[in-house]
Motif scaffolding. Structure first.
Motif, PDB file in Angstrom:
ATOM      1  N   VAL A   1     -15.326  -1.130 -43.155  1.00  0.00           N
ATOM      2  CA  VAL A   1     -16.195  -0.719 -42.044  1.00  0.00           C
ATOM      3  C   VAL A   1     -16.587  -1.828 -40.893  1.00  0.00           C
ATOM      4  CG1 VAL A   1     -18.259   0.387 -41.364  1.00  0.00           C
ATOM      5  CG2 VAL A   1     -16.806   1.506 -43.280  1.00  0.00           C
ATOM      6  N   ASN A   2     -17.189  -2.794 -41.803  1.00  0.00           N
ATOM      7  CA  ASN A   2     -17.713  -3.982 -41.093  1.00  0.00           C
ATOM      8  C   ASN A   2     -16.422  -4.854 -40.359  1.00  0.00           C
ATOM      9  OD1 ASN A   2     -20.479  -3.816 -41.661  1.00  0.00           O
ATOM     10  ND2 ASN A   2     -19.931  -4.579 -43.787  1.00  0.00           N
ATOM     11  N   LEU A   3     -15.391  -4.539 -40.728  1.00  0.00           N
ATOM     12  CA  LEU A   3     -14.326  -5.311 -40.086  1.00  0.00           C
ATOM     13  C   LEU A   3     -13.763  -4.625 -38.771  1.00  0.00           C
ATOM     14  CD1 LEU A   3     -12.005  -7.148 -42.984  1.00  0.00           C
ATOM     15  CD2 LEU A   3     -13.306  -8.137 -41.235  1.00  0.00           C
ATOM     16  N   THR A   4     -13.835  -3.197 -39.152  1.00  0.00           N
ATOM     17  CA  THR A   4     -13.428  -2.174 -37.927  1.00  0.00           C
ATOM     18  C   THR A   4     -14.712  -2.472 -36.883  1.00  0.00           C
ATOM     19  OG1 THR A   4     -12.569  -0.768 -39.425  1.00  0.00           O
ATOM     20  CG2 THR A   4     -13.274   0.085 -37.432  1.00  0.00           C
TER      21      THR A   4
ATOM     22  N   GLN B   1     -26.584  -2.641 -44.790  1.00  0.00           N
ATOM     23  CA  GLN B   1     -27.663  -2.333 -45.696  1.00  0.00           C
ATOM     24  C   GLN B   1     -27.325  -1.075 -46.615  1.00  0.00           C
ATOM     25  OE1 GLN B   1     -31.149  -1.873 -43.287  1.00  0.00           O
ATOM     26  NE2 GLN B   1     -31.367  -4.193 -42.856  1.00  0.00           N
ATOM     27  N   ASN B   2     -26.368  -0.331 -46.248  1.00  0.00           N
ATOM     28  CA  ASN B   2     -26.275   1.029 -46.732  1.00  0.00           C
ATOM     29  C   ASN B   2     -25.013   0.879 -47.535  1.00  0.00           C
ATOM     30  OD1 ASN B   2     -28.728   1.912 -46.103  1.00  0.00           O
ATOM     31  ND2 ASN B   2     -27.796   2.651 -44.267  1.00  0.00           N
ATOM     32  N   LEU B   3     -23.789   0.266 -47.306  1.00  0.00           N
ATOM     33  CA  LEU B   3     -22.742   0.575 -47.809  1.00  0.00           C
ATOM     34  C   LEU B   3     -22.363  -0.880 -48.660  1.00  0.00           C
ATOM     35  CD1 LEU B   3     -20.650   1.244 -44.785  1.00  0.00           C
ATOM     36  CD2 LEU B   3     -21.490   3.049 -46.471  1.00  0.00           C
ATOM     37  N   THR B   4     -21.501  -0.433 -49.818  1.00  0.00           N
ATOM     38  CA  THR B   4     -21.143  -1.436 -50.801  1.00  0.00           C
ATOM     39  C   THR B   4     -19.811  -1.217 -51.157  1.00  0.00           C
ATOM     40  OG1 THR B   4     -21.611  -0.076 -52.666  1.00  0.00           O
ATOM     41  CG2 THR B   4     -23.528  -1.578 -51.820  1.00  0.00           C
ATOM     42  N   GLY B   5     -19.070  -2.406 -51.592  1.00  0.00           N
ATOM     43  CA  GLY B   5     -17.727  -2.367 -52.182  1.00  0.00           C
ATOM     44  C   GLY B   5     -16.843  -2.562 -50.902  1.00  0.00           C
ATOM     45  N   PRO B   6     -15.449  -2.325 -51.458  1.00  0.00           N
ATOM     46  CA  PRO B   6     -14.303  -2.294 -50.293  1.00  0.00           C
ATOM     47  C   PRO B   6     -14.588  -1.605 -49.059  1.00  0.00           C
ATOM     48  CG  PRO B   6     -13.563  -1.651 -52.365  1.00  0.00           C
ATOM     49  CD  PRO B   6     -14.871  -1.836 -52.520  1.00  0.00           C
TER      50      PRO B   6
ATOM     51  N   THR C   1     -23.759  -2.175 -37.495  1.00  0.00           N
ATOM     52  CA  THR C   1     -23.351  -3.120 -38.345  1.00  0.00           C
ATOM     53  C   THR C   1     -24.560  -3.450 -39.238  1.00  0.00           C
ATOM     54  OG1 THR C   1     -22.152  -4.193 -36.663  1.00  0.00           O
ATOM     55  CG2 THR C   1     -22.784  -5.683 -38.463  1.00  0.00           C
ATOM     56  N   VAL C   2     -25.726  -3.353 -38.709  1.00  0.00           N
ATOM     57  CA  VAL C   2     -26.930  -3.772 -39.700  1.00  0.00           C
ATOM     58  C   VAL C   2     -26.866  -2.501 -40.614  1.00  0.00           C
ATOM     59  CG1 VAL C   2     -29.406  -3.782 -39.772  1.00  0.00           C
ATOM     60  CG2 VAL C   2     -28.108  -5.162 -37.902  1.00  0.00           C
ATOM     61  N   VAL C   3     -26.834  -1.224 -40.014  1.00  0.00           N
ATOM     62  CA  VAL C   3     -27.052  -0.117 -41.143  1.00  0.00           C
ATOM     63  C   VAL C   3     -25.870  -0.167 -42.024  1.00  0.00           C
ATOM     64  CG1 VAL C   3     -26.724   2.401 -41.113  1.00  0.00           C
ATOM     65  CG2 VAL C   3     -28.379   1.269 -39.158  1.00  0.00           C
TER      66      VAL C   3
END
Length: 87
Positions: A36-39, A26-31, A21-23
């Motif tokens: 990914v975070n919801l999964t 910090q590294n992903l943007t956009g939809p 979640t932390v990675v």
């Protein structure tokens, strides 16, 4: 040290999901980041429901009640977000 106790293995999995979640934050943007975070959040919630709330040992009615509570919470968040978007 042998990791054989199921709750300890679930705790390790939750810690790995926390790191992911932390990675991802910090590294992903956009939809894609949201998906990914919801999964990851769903996976953490499922592990907590299944192992720490002992739903794997309960009868069908207790599982249904927990599923209904999660569904009701999802409906409330949906209405909250619809209200927020329309204002």
């Amino acid at each position: 040290m042998k990791l054989s106790h199921p709750l300890l293995l679930v705790w390790v999995a939750l810690m790995l999901l926390l790191v992911s979640t932390v990675v991802a934050s910090q590294n992903l943007t956009g939809p894609f980041s949201l998906a990914v975070n919801l999964t990851i959040a769903f996976a953490k919630a499922a592990l907590i429901y299944w192992f720490y709330m002992h739903l794997r040992q309960e009868s069908g009615l207790a599982r249904l009640a927990a599923l209904a509570a999660g569904g009701w919470l999802a409906i409330l968040f949906l209405f909250l977000s619809l209200d927020y978007v329309t204002r």
